[in-house]
Design a protein around this motif. Structure first.
Motif, PDB file in Angstrom:
ATOM      1  N   ARG A  33       0.834  -1.212   0.000  1.00 46.73           N
ATOM      2  CA  ARG A  33       0.000   0.000   0.000  1.00 46.73           C
ATOM      3  C   ARG A  33       0.864   1.257   0.000  1.00 46.73           C
ATOM      4  O   ARG A  33       0.634   2.189  -0.767  1.00 46.73           O
ATOM      5  CB  ARG A  33      -0.928   0.011   1.223  1.00 46.73           C
ATOM      6  CG  ARG A  33      -1.694   1.319   1.344  1.00 46.73           C
ATOM      7  CD  ARG A  33      -2.700   1.317   2.459  1.00 46.73           C
ATOM      8  NE  ARG A  33      -3.760   0.353   2.219  1.00 46.73           N
ATOM      9  CZ  ARG A  33      -4.904   0.306   2.904  1.00 46.73           C
ATOM     10  NH1 ARG A  33      -5.124   1.178   3.865  1.00 46.73           N
ATOM     11  NH2 ARG A  33      -5.822  -0.596   2.637  1.00 46.73           N
ATOM     12  N   GLU A  37       0.930   4.010  -2.895  1.00 43.43           N
ATOM     13  CA  GLU A  37       0.560   5.400  -2.599  1.00 43.43           C
ATOM     14  C   GLU A  37       1.644   6.357  -3.096  1.00 43.43           C
ATOM     15  O   GLU A  37       1.358   7.456  -3.540  1.00 43.43           O
ATOM     16  CB  GLU A  37       0.366   5.597  -1.084  1.00 43.43           C
ATOM     17  CG  GLU A  37      -0.908   4.991  -0.525  1.00 43.43           C
ATOM     18  CD  GLU A  37      -2.179   5.710  -0.978  1.00 43.43           C
ATOM     19  OE1 GLU A  37      -2.093   6.790  -1.570  1.00 43.43           O
ATOM     20  OE2 GLU A  37      -3.273   5.144  -0.750  1.00 43.43           O
ATOM     21  N   ARG A  41      -0.442   6.335  -6.996  1.00 42.68           N
ATOM     22  CA  ARG A  41      -1.507   7.323  -6.742  1.00 42.68           C
ATOM     23  C   ARG A  41      -1.250   8.674  -7.434  1.00 42.68           C
ATOM     24  O   ARG A  41      -2.158   9.213  -8.071  1.00 42.68           O
ATOM     25  CB  ARG A  41      -1.678   7.512  -5.233  1.00 42.68           C
ATOM     26  CG  ARG A  41      -2.693   8.562  -4.826  1.00 42.68           C
ATOM     27  CD  ARG A  41      -4.104   8.061  -4.693  1.00 42.68           C
ATOM     28  NE  ARG A  41      -4.305   7.228  -3.533  1.00 42.68           N
ATOM     29  CZ  ARG A  41      -5.409   6.493  -3.331  1.00 42.68           C
ATOM     30  NH1 ARG A  41      -6.384   6.497  -4.221  1.00 42.68           N
ATOM     31  NH2 ARG A  41      -5.532   5.747  -2.263  1.00 42.68           N
ATOM     32  N   PRO A  42      -0.023   9.223  -7.347  1.00 50.05           N
ATOM     33  CA  PRO A  42       0.152  10.571  -7.905  1.00 50.05           C
ATOM     34  C   PRO A  42       0.007  10.653  -9.430  1.00 50.05           C
ATOM     35  O   PRO A  42      -0.239  11.734  -9.958  1.00 50.05           O
ATOM     36  CB  PRO A  42       1.592  10.938  -7.493  1.00 50.05           C
ATOM     37  CG  PRO A  42       1.941  10.008  -6.387  1.00 50.05           C
ATOM     38  CD  PRO A  42       1.183   8.750  -6.651  1.00 50.05           C
ATOM     39  N   ASP A  45      -4.172   8.726 -12.437  1.00 53.40           N
ATOM     40  CA  ASP A  45      -5.373   9.294 -13.056  1.00 53.40           C
ATOM     41  C   ASP A  45      -5.074  10.065 -14.343  1.00 53.40           C
ATOM     42  O   ASP A  45      -5.975  10.269 -15.168  1.00 53.40           O
ATOM     43  CB  ASP A  45      -6.147  10.146 -12.037  1.00 53.40           C
ATOM     44  CG  ASP A  45      -6.821   9.255 -10.988  1.00 53.40           C
ATOM     45  OD1 ASP A  45      -7.063   8.068 -11.303  1.00 53.40           O
ATOM     46  OD2 ASP A  45      -7.080   9.721  -9.868  1.00 53.40           O
ATOM     47  N   GLU A  90      -5.212  -4.085  -2.871  1.00 57.56           N
ATOM     48  CA  GLU A  90      -4.448  -2.838  -2.756  1.00 57.56           C
ATOM     49  C   GLU A  90      -4.337  -2.121  -4.102  1.00 57.56           C
ATOM     50  O   GLU A  90      -4.382  -0.896  -4.158  1.00 57.56           O
ATOM     51  CB  GLU A  90      -3.063  -3.110  -2.157  1.00 57.56           C
ATOM     52  CG  GLU A  90      -3.108  -3.534  -0.695  1.00 57.56           C
ATOM     53  CD  GLU A  90      -3.780  -2.510   0.227  1.00 57.56           C
ATOM     54  OE1 GLU A  90      -3.696  -1.300  -0.050  1.00 57.56           O
ATOM     55  OE2 GLU A  90      -4.413  -2.935   1.219  1.00 57.56           O
ATOM     56  N   ARG A  93      -7.776  -0.592  -4.835  1.00 60.48           N
ATOM     57  CA  ARG A  93      -8.055   0.528  -3.923  1.00 60.48           C
ATOM     58  C   ARG A  93      -7.562   1.842  -4.535  1.00 60.48           C
ATOM     59  O   ARG A  93      -8.057   2.920  -4.211  1.00 60.48           O
ATOM     60  CB  ARG A  93      -7.354   0.247  -2.593  1.00 60.48           C
ATOM     61  CG  ARG A  93      -7.501   1.309  -1.549  1.00 60.48           C
ATOM     62  CD  ARG A  93      -6.742   0.922  -0.299  1.00 60.48           C
ATOM     63  NE  ARG A  93      -6.604   2.066   0.565  1.00 60.48           N
ATOM     64  CZ  ARG A  93      -5.594   2.946   0.498  1.00 60.48           C
ATOM     65  NH1 ARG A  93      -4.631   2.780  -0.386  1.00 60.48           N
ATOM     66  NH2 ARG A  93      -5.558   3.978   1.324  1.00 60.48           N
ATOM     67  N   ILE A  94      -6.596   1.729  -5.443  1.00 60.57           N
ATOM     68  CA  ILE A  94      -6.109   2.929  -6.130  1.00 60.57           C
ATOM     69  C   ILE A  94      -6.625   2.972  -7.569  1.00 60.57           C
ATOM     70  O   ILE A  94      -7.116   3.995  -8.033  1.00 60.57           O
ATOM     71  CB  ILE A  94      -4.570   2.987  -6.071  1.00 60.57           C
ATOM     72  CG1 ILE A  94      -4.148   3.182  -4.606  1.00 60.57           C
ATOM     73  CG2 ILE A  94      -4.034   4.110  -6.958  1.00 60.57           C
ATOM     74  CD1 ILE A  94      -2.668   3.264  -4.365  1.00 60.57           C
ATOM     75  N   ASP A  95      -6.533   1.850  -8.263  1.00 60.98           N
ATOM     76  CA  ASP A  95      -7.071   1.821  -9.629  1.00 60.98           C
ATOM     77  C   ASP A  95      -7.385   0.380 -10.040  1.00 60.98           C
ATOM     78  O   ASP A  95      -6.481  -0.464 -10.086  1.00 60.98           O
ATOM     79  CB  ASP A  95      -6.090   2.443 -10.625  1.00 60.98           C
ATOM     80  CG  ASP A  95      -6.732   2.567 -11.994  1.00 60.98           C
ATOM     81  OD1 ASP A  95      -7.506   3.515 -12.199  1.00 60.98           O
ATOM     82  OD2 ASP A  95      -6.500   1.691 -12.842  1.00 60.98           O
ATOM     83  N   GLY A 268     -11.860   1.392  -1.104  1.00 63.60           N
ATOM     84  CA  GLY A 268     -11.408   2.717  -1.545  1.00 63.60           C
ATOM     85  C   GLY A 268     -12.559   3.715  -1.540  1.00 63.60           C
ATOM     86  O   GLY A 268     -12.393   4.882  -1.153  1.00 63.60           O
ATOM     87  N   ASP A 355     -10.403  12.557 -10.017  1.00 65.96           N
ATOM     88  CA  ASP A 355      -9.525  12.616  -8.838  1.00 65.96           C
ATOM     89  C   ASP A 355     -10.221  12.170  -7.551  1.00 65.96           C
ATOM     90  O   ASP A 355      -9.563  11.822  -6.583  1.00 65.96           O
ATOM     91  CB  ASP A 355      -9.019  14.052  -8.635  1.00 65.96           C
ATOM     92  CG  ASP A 355      -8.530  14.656  -9.927  1.00 65.96           C
ATOM     93  OD1 ASP A 355      -7.335  14.906 -10.033  1.00 65.96           O
ATOM     94  OD2 ASP A 355      -9.361  14.840 -10.840  1.00 65.96           O
ATOM     95  N   TYR A 357     -11.992   9.576  -7.145  1.00 70.96           N
ATOM     96  CA  TYR A 357     -11.998   8.109  -7.132  1.00 70.96           C
ATOM     97  C   TYR A 357     -13.399   7.523  -7.300  1.00 70.96           C
ATOM     98  O   TYR A 357     -13.569   6.484  -7.934  1.00 70.96           O
ATOM     99  CB  TYR A 357     -11.372   7.566  -5.830  1.00 70.96           C
ATOM    100  CG  TYR A 357     -11.277   6.046  -5.764  1.00 70.96           C
ATOM    101  CD1 TYR A 357     -10.223   5.369  -6.365  1.00 70.96           C
ATOM    102  CD2 TYR A 357     -12.247   5.293  -5.117  1.00 70.96           C
ATOM    103  CE1 TYR A 357     -10.135   3.975  -6.315  1.00 70.96           C
ATOM    104  CE2 TYR A 357     -12.173   3.907  -5.062  1.00 70.96           C
ATOM    105  CZ  TYR A 357     -11.115   3.257  -5.661  1.00 70.96           C
ATOM    106  OH  TYR A 357     -11.038   1.889  -5.608  1.00 70.96           O
TER     107      TYR A 357
END
Ligand SMILES: Cc1cc2nc3c(=O)[nH]c(=O)nc-3n(C[C@H](O)[C@H](O)[C@H](O)COP(=O)(O)OP(=O)(O)OC[C@H]3O[C@@H](n4cnc5c(N)ncnc54)[C@H](O)[C@@H]3O)c2cc1C
Length: 398
Positions: A33, A37, A41-42, A45, A90, A93-95, A268, A355, A357
């Protein structure tokens, strides 16, 4: 008052369900995770918006060593089903697109060779696939054979030294940048479905990427055409003697894992909604102070817990029947649909922006609800086991 329930002060862990995960595995999950992150994550998107696969992330994913086999061997480490579940969670949870990449590369293509191949084939492919040096795809679905995949029409014609593959495949994840394709085709002599490892650059293979998708936007789904593509005999996966011993074996093992993609998105979605309810103020108070808002958040948590327990229990069954994995896959993705929709609603207008989510997860959930057996088909698999009567076929034909 801050939540004190659960094992970790995490509101999502309200019933301490993380205690069902061995501590070492939970630590591994949190390490993954933290890495995701930091490096996913940054940037992710931007790729979602452009509908491009994030190739820049592949080297970082390689470092995390996410892929492996049921048993250590062929240069690959062991990755147990629960660890795979945590990885899928995991990533999603982000994508969910990245999680789906893991499903296709690890759960379907690599798994086809692990479960259906011989030692030479495993030695040749598995390590490079696990190390992400060789990207692969799983080509089963066809333009006219989706739910009805057992009736697939792509043919494998025996010729001297191998086979000629002819036909079309659709929706195939990773198809346009894969090095090898695991292709399911019907032997023109035996009429059985068999499996072949096809070099993506072989003469006669062409791929076009399906455009304008609104779900799983970073996943590149290909429409593949095979025009008399020669595949040497040694590239046939010998344990796949027919549909039941070929693609069904792989899909049954993968379907146990897919609920964790949905769960990652449910988790998420809960996280963003819970945070937003505390921060966003309307009518002079946090929107989380309103009963209607609290009810929706609690409903997401209830679905999450029900889905988690079913998905976890499935992984711990000594032997999992296809009707059991079908039940969990269909029900969890249906609950996932509700959760992501509720989270989107709780975020108001901000919920429709990538952004946030929420809307991304809501749209991605539609694909999870559909792939590896739609909700309907998986429900009918479970229904057949309950009633003893198959309900797949219409009583009339046009
Ligand atoms: C994003 C995405 C990624 C995918 N990745 C891959 C991949 O990597 N490799 C691969 O091989 N495939 C892949 N697929 C294909 C996927 O498995 C199929 O989309 C799925 O099996 C459904 O087939 P279909 O889309 O042709 O729908 P159809 O089978 O045409 O179904 C249309 C509707 O009819 C319903 N229906 C069909 N038959 C019945 C019945 N007997 N009774 C009741 N209802 C019925 C379905 O539930 C659905 O609602 C992917 C699909 C998507 C969307």
């Amino acid at each position: 008052m801050a939540n004190q329930k659960g094992s970790s002060n995490d509101p999502l862990d309200f019933l301490a369900l993380t205690e069902l995960i061995p501590p070492a595995l939970n630590r591994r999950r949190l390490e993954i995770r933290s890495a995701l992150e930091t490096f996913v994550r940054p940037v992710i998107d931007n790729y979602v918006e452009k509908a491009e696969f994030p190739f820049e992330l592949v080297s970082k994913l390689q470092e995390l060593k996410l892929f492996g086999l049921d048993e250590e061997g062929f240069g690959c480490k062991r990755v147990c089903p629960l660890e795979k579940a945590m990885i899928l969670y995991e990533l999603a949870r982000i994508d969910a697109g990245l999680s789906t990449f893991y499903v296709v590369q690890g759960g379907l293509a690599l798994r086809s060779i692990e479960l259906l191949g011989n030692s030479q084939q495993k030695s040749k492919y598995l390590k490079d696939m696990a190390d992400l040096k060789l990207i692969s795809c799983f080509a089963l679905t066809e333009p006219n054979r989706g739910s009805d995949a057992s009736g697939l029409e792509t043919t494998a014609t025996p010729v001297k030294g191998g086979y000629l593959i002819t036909g079309e495949k659709r929706w195939i994840g990773n198809a346009n940048f894969s090095g090898v394709m695991v292709v399911y085709a019907r032997n023109t002599v035996s009429r059985d479905v068999e499996a072949f490892v096809v070099n993506s650059k072989a003469p006669g293979v062409s791929v076009s990427v399906i455009q304008r998708k609104l779900a799983l936007r970073i996943v590149q789904n290909g429409h593949i055409t095979f025009k008399a593509v020669f595949v040497p005999e040694e590239e046939k996966l010998e344990k796949a003697k027919n549909f039941a011993t070929g693609p069904n074996v792989v899909l049954n093992s993968s379907r146990i894992m897919v609920p964790w993609v949905a769960l990652g998105m449910m988790g998420g979605s809960f996280e963003v909604a819970c945070k937003y309810l505390k921060e966003r103020k309307q009518f002079g108070a946090p929107i989380g102070s309103y009963q209607l808002m609290q009810e929706k958040l609690v409903r997401i948590l209830g679905y999450f817990n029900a889905a988690f327990l079913q998905s976890w229990k499935l992984l711990t069954l000594p032997k999992c029947d296809a009707s059991q994995s079908a039940l969990v896959k269909s029900q969890v993705s249906a609950m996932g649909r509700e959760c992501t929709k509720l989270a989107r609603e709780l975020l108001g207008g901000n919920g429709i922006v990538i952004d946030s989510y929420a809307m991304k997860a809501m749209l991605d959930m539609e694909a999870i609800y559909t792939y590896e057996g739609t909700y309907d088909i998986n429900t009918l698999v479970t229904g057949r086991a309950l009633i003893g009567i198959p309900a797949f076929k219409a009583s009339f034909k046009l």
